[in-house]
Design an enzyme around this catalytic site. Structure first.
Site, PDB file in Angstrom:
ATOM      1  CB  SER A  52      58.572  29.484 -16.428  1.00  0.00           C
ATOM      2  OG  SER A  52      58.294  28.094 -16.448  1.00  0.00           O
ATOM      3  CE1 TYR A  58      59.359  29.577 -22.330  1.00  0.00           C
ATOM      4  CE2 TYR A  58      59.665  27.667 -20.907  1.00  0.00           C
ATOM      5  CZ  TYR A  58      58.983  28.827 -21.231  1.00  0.00           C
ATOM      6  OH  TYR A  58      57.950  29.248 -20.439  1.00  0.00           O
TER       7      TYR A  58
HETATM    8  P1  NAP Z   1      50.166  30.855 -25.378  1.00  0.00           P
HETATM    9  O1  NAP Z   1      48.749  30.441 -25.226  1.00  0.00           O
HETATM   10  O2  NAP Z   1      50.922  30.374 -26.564  1.00  0.00           O
HETATM   11  O3  NAP Z   1      50.251  32.431 -25.280  1.00  0.00           O
HETATM   12  C1  NAP Z   1      51.418  33.133 -25.593  1.00  0.00           C
HETATM   13  C2  NAP Z   1      51.072  34.565 -25.892  1.00  0.00           C
HETATM   14  O4  NAP Z   1      52.297  35.288 -26.149  1.00  0.00           O
HETATM   15  C3  NAP Z   1      50.202  34.682 -27.138  1.00  0.00           C
HETATM   16  O5  NAP Z   1      49.302  35.730 -26.968  1.00  0.00           O
HETATM   17  C4  NAP Z   1      51.224  35.031 -28.204  1.00  0.00           C
HETATM   18  O6  NAP Z   1      50.664  35.765 -29.271  1.00  0.00           O
HETATM   19  C5  NAP Z   1      52.182  35.896 -27.435  1.00  0.00           C
HETATM   20  N1  NAP Z   1      53.488  35.979 -28.086  1.00  0.00           N
HETATM   21  C6  NAP Z   1      54.429  35.023 -28.204  1.00  0.00           C
HETATM   22  N2  NAP Z   1      55.488  35.492 -28.887  1.00  0.00           N
HETATM   23  C7  NAP Z   1      55.195  36.778 -29.214  1.00  0.00           C
HETATM   24  C8  NAP Z   1      55.875  37.796 -29.918  1.00  0.00           C
HETATM   25  N3  NAP Z   1      57.098  37.599 -30.454  1.00  0.00           N
HETATM   26  N4  NAP Z   1      55.277  38.997 -30.067  1.00  0.00           N
HETATM   27  C9  NAP Z   1      54.047  39.215 -29.551  1.00  0.00           C
HETATM   28  N5  NAP Z   1      53.347  38.298 -28.871  1.00  0.00           N
HETATM   29  C10 NAP Z   1      53.928  37.090 -28.700  1.00  0.00           C
HETATM   30  O7  NAP Z   1      51.038  30.358 -24.125  1.00  0.00           O
HETATM   31  P2  NAP Z   1      50.960  30.689 -22.571  1.00  0.00           P
HETATM   32  O8  NAP Z   1      51.284  29.429 -21.889  1.00  0.00           O
HETATM   33  O9  NAP Z   1      49.720  31.420 -22.213  1.00  0.00           O
HETATM   34  O10 NAP Z   1      52.232  31.646 -22.437  1.00  0.00           O
HETATM   35  C11 NAP Z   1      52.188  32.877 -21.714  1.00  0.00           C
HETATM   36  C12 NAP Z   1      53.461  33.009 -20.895  1.00  0.00           C
HETATM   37  O11 NAP Z   1      53.464  31.979 -19.908  1.00  0.00           O
HETATM   38  C13 NAP Z   1      54.751  32.846 -21.688  1.00  0.00           C
HETATM   39  O12 NAP Z   1      55.687  33.806 -21.259  1.00  0.00           O
HETATM   40  C14 NAP Z   1      55.219  31.452 -21.299  1.00  0.00           C
HETATM   41  O13 NAP Z   1      56.618  31.304 -21.410  1.00  0.00           O
HETATM   42  C15 NAP Z   1      54.746  31.381 -19.868  1.00  0.00           C
HETATM   43  N6  NAP Z   1      54.630  30.046 -19.281  1.00  0.00           N
HETATM   44  C16 NAP Z   1      53.831  29.108 -19.852  1.00  0.00           C
HETATM   45  C17 NAP Z   1      53.742  27.836 -19.286  1.00  0.00           C
HETATM   46  C18 NAP Z   1      52.893  26.743 -19.886  1.00  0.00           C
HETATM   47  O14 NAP Z   1      53.079  25.561 -19.524  1.00  0.00           O
HETATM   48  N7  NAP Z   1      51.935  27.049 -20.730  1.00  0.00           N
HETATM   49  C19 NAP Z   1      54.463  27.544 -18.125  1.00  0.00           C
HETATM   50  C20 NAP Z   1      55.260  28.544 -17.560  1.00  0.00           C
HETATM   51  C21 NAP Z   1      55.319  29.795 -18.142  1.00  0.00           C
HETATM   52  P3  NAP Z   1      50.528  35.101 -30.733  1.00  0.00           P
HETATM   53  O15 NAP Z   1      49.805  33.795 -30.535  1.00  0.00           O
HETATM   54  O16 NAP Z   1      49.827  36.113 -31.504  1.00  0.00           O
HETATM   55  O17 NAP Z   1      51.948  34.875 -31.182  1.00  0.00           O
END
Ligand code: NAP
Length: 260
Positions: A136, A149
């Protein structure tokens, strides 16, 4: 044994991971997709494309969860690994429960490394493989009111670059995708919907996924999605940590949504 290549994708139930799974399916990969909860909707969208899709429900913050996921690949060669599962946690550090912030570290760092190490060993032995890790731009910013985080993403961003260098002559590539604020379940799950960033217009998860998937296919070391985020990363290189922490406060402090 199927002749198609296999992509193992974590965090594929929603958001960026679900979009990456769609791209992998469109490229003809069989999929092992994992999340913490059943991946019913996402899997339904992936089936019917002539590929095999296996879903795994596992808490990747735990060694048992990671082992369950690896076992699900049933000894098949993993050609692509997308280590994307992760979650945030808002509020001031003193107001976060220990179990909550530990789960952030255990998922974003420990679980990610527990998965990466055995898969990378297999890839290096074969002399081929592609890995996409979701870091990120938060890793470049001192993250007031998301301190744990942002710290985990600083680790992930740095770790991805370091092992990418260690493995540079191995035939295996490591790509770190660095999104900025993206429209997913992330901010709701982190309890940050009352923050400025939680309510701001964000990048589209499908666009972010394309940026990461293309960079991974090209073997790039890291990629920041979008011009605004690139500018933020550049600025973080010249601003003090105190300055980025103050900027982050304005975006992430509870109740900041209503403030100017
Ligand atoms: P999201 O829609 O909440 O997706 C997160 C995914 O990770 C979900 O499939 C969730 O599954 C899974 N997950 C989380 N904790 C877990 C665990 N302990 N075991 C297994 N699965 C787990 O959010 P997203 O934004 O797409 O996040 C994906 C990645 O992008 C993350 O690494 C996040 O830090 C990164 N990111 C996001 C942003 C943003 O602004 N959205 C920005 C920079 C980086 P469940 O729902 O089943 O728990």
């Amino acid at each position: 044994m199927p002749m198609r290549k296999l992509a193992l994708i974590t965090g594929a139930s929603s958001g960026i991971g679900r979009e990456i799974a769609r791209l992998a399916a469109a490229d003809g990969y069989d999929l092992v997709v994992a999340a913490d909860e059943p991946i019913v909707d996402a899997a339904a969208g992936l089936c019917g494309q002539g590929i095999e899709v296996q879903t795994v429900e596992a808490d990747l913050a735990t060694p048992a969860g990671v082992e369950k996921l690896l076992a699900a690949a049933s000894g098949r060669q993993i050609d692509v690994l997308v280590a994307n599962a992760g979650h945030g946690l808002g509020r001031g550090f003193l107001n976060q429960d220990v179990a909550e912030w530990r789960h952030v570290i255990d998922t974003n760092i420990t679980g990610t490394l527990l998965l990466l190490q055995p898969v990378l060993k297999q890839m290096v032995t074969r002399g081929e493989g592609k890995v996409l890790i979701t870091g990120s731009i938060a890793g470049h910013l001192a993250g007031s009111f998301q301190a744990v985080y942002n710290g985990t993403k600083a680790f992930v961003d740095s770790f991805a670059a370091a092992i990418g260098n260690e493995l540079k002559d191995s035939g295996v590539t490591i790509t770190c995708l660095k999104p900025g604020a993206t429209e997913t379940n992330f901010f709701a799950r982190a309890g940050m919907l009352d923050t400025k960033v939680g309510q701001a217009k964000k990048d589209d998860a499908a666009d972010v996924a394309v940026t990461g998937w293309v960079a991974m296919k090209n073997g790039e070391h890291s990629v920041v999605h979008g011009l605004k985020n690139k500018a933020q990363v550049l600025a973080s290189g010249v601003l003090s940590e105190a300055a980025t922490a103050e900027m982050h406060r304005k975006q992430a402090e509870p109740g900041s949504a209503g403030k100017h």
